[in-house]
Design an enzyme around this catalytic site. Sequence first.
Site, PDB file in Angstrom:
ATOM      1  N   TYR A  94     -10.720  -0.985  10.685  1.00  0.00           N
ATOM      2  CA  TYR A  94     -11.922  -0.470  10.027  1.00  0.00           C
ATOM      3  C   TYR A  94     -12.324  -1.267   8.791  1.00  0.00           C
ATOM      4  O   TYR A  94     -13.393  -1.048   8.235  1.00  0.00           O
ATOM      5  CB  TYR A  94     -11.758   1.007   9.656  1.00  0.00           C
ATOM      6  N   LYS A  95     -11.491  -2.205   8.365  1.00  0.00           N
ATOM      7  CA  LYS A  95     -11.840  -3.024   7.209  1.00  0.00           C
ATOM      8  C   LYS A  95     -12.619  -4.252   7.674  1.00  0.00           C
ATOM      9  O   LYS A  95     -13.743  -4.146   8.134  1.00  0.00           O
ATOM     10  CB  LYS A  95     -10.572  -3.404   6.434  1.00  0.00           C
TER      11      LYS A  95
ATOM     12  N   ARG B  38     -12.622  -3.864  -7.511  1.00  0.00           N
ATOM     13  CA  ARG B  38     -12.361  -4.716  -6.346  1.00  0.00           C
ATOM     14  C   ARG B  38     -13.663  -5.136  -5.671  1.00  0.00           C
ATOM     15  O   ARG B  38     -14.580  -4.330  -5.497  1.00  0.00           O
ATOM     16  CB  ARG B  38     -11.522  -3.974  -5.293  1.00  0.00           C
TER      17      ARG B  38
ATOM     18  N   PHE C 192       0.849  -1.182   0.000  1.00  0.00           N
ATOM     19  CA  PHE C 192       0.000   0.000   0.000  1.00  0.00           C
ATOM     20  C   PHE C 192       0.891   1.239   0.000  1.00  0.00           C
ATOM     21  O   PHE C 192       1.848   1.322   0.780  1.00  0.00           O
ATOM     22  CB  PHE C 192      -0.913   0.003   1.231  1.00  0.00           C
TER      23      PHE C 192
END
Length: 397
Positions: free
Chosen positions: A209-210, A356, A113
């Site tokens: 948070y994912k 995605r 990332f």
Amino acid sequence: MTDFAATKAMFHLPEGMIYLDGNSLGPLPKATEARIAKTVTDEWGEMLITGWNRAGWMARPTDDGDRIGRLIGAEPSHVVLGDTLSIKVYQALAAAIDLVPERKVILTDSGNFPSDIYMAEGLTKSLGRGHELRVVAPEDVADHIDDDLAVMMLTQGDYRTGRLHDMAALTQKAHAAGGIAIWDLAHTAGAMPVDLIGCNVDFAVGCTYKYLNAGPGSPAFIYVAPRHIDHCQPALSGWLGHEKPFAFDLEYRPGTGIERMRVGTPSVLQMAALDSALTIWDQVDMQALRAASIALTEQFIADVEARCPMLTLASPRDPQQRGSQVSFAFEHGYAAMQALIARKVVGDFRAPDIMRFGFAPLFIDKADVTKAVDVMADVMTNRLWDNPVYKQVARVT
């Protein structure tokens, strides 16, 4: 076995929406609203400053760290929550560099990332000690592990494609070369079983948070292996990482164990949201989760390829080599995704052409996959994406 029908009922999912973006932001657990309200009214409202002791606010980063530790295969008392993922990346990398001061190469890959790479660039520039940030193709990482390696810093699951690195093999090779291994679990914590102990990982970081469903802006976490925790030095010597924060010493002395990796004051409201989400995760068997995830992604790939031949699979075909995410490449991927979202099938887009889709068995089932592919086939076959409205690029894609 985990009852995924029961867990699905624990989430607020908008009527008619098929949410395939839990790999970017998990949905709201139904119990979270009441949990936060309790924190606001009963704790903050009635206890005020005494809530740090009476409501256990100060202990929550390590208490909930242990609950996350179970999901990622960590030893008890070696995970702590707080701050953002970028800060935790910075902490882990700075500590790792100091463990091998004579070495200068930091190895990462182009599938990492970008924020992780940015943090590494900023840290090495500010240190000014001659470190080299070496960025290679994901499939070439093993070939670049040599005796110059200081730190290998990788994200276990590629954010674009879901491609998985072999954590055990790469960590072993880094150690054999005398290096340190840092793993970012942003796309695997809560998506699949992780075995930090079994893989002999040095440091790991991740967000909540994912897949962990703690809400936007929820705290990150950091793991430090037992062999390092008592002598690694926290580069960000924050107040709450001090040995005795309330002694108010002017000289910093790192705390004991994982407490030394704390930095700033924990976000109490976000920690309450996380606590609520972890109540669901406490009921989940990670092996069952992985099996369900593979079944969903296999179904999705087969159905999309049969009905949408204009899309090209960008994720590994072998389910053992991908996380809980499937990506397809399409020249007009952004517009196509907006057309899907308008029809309540929610995924997201990553430049230049990646659509995605995340699969979280806690709230997605086979019927959802079937419905999602029905909508995709309509959008793609009838070129419903070819509308100027869907081509206007928003700030968040």
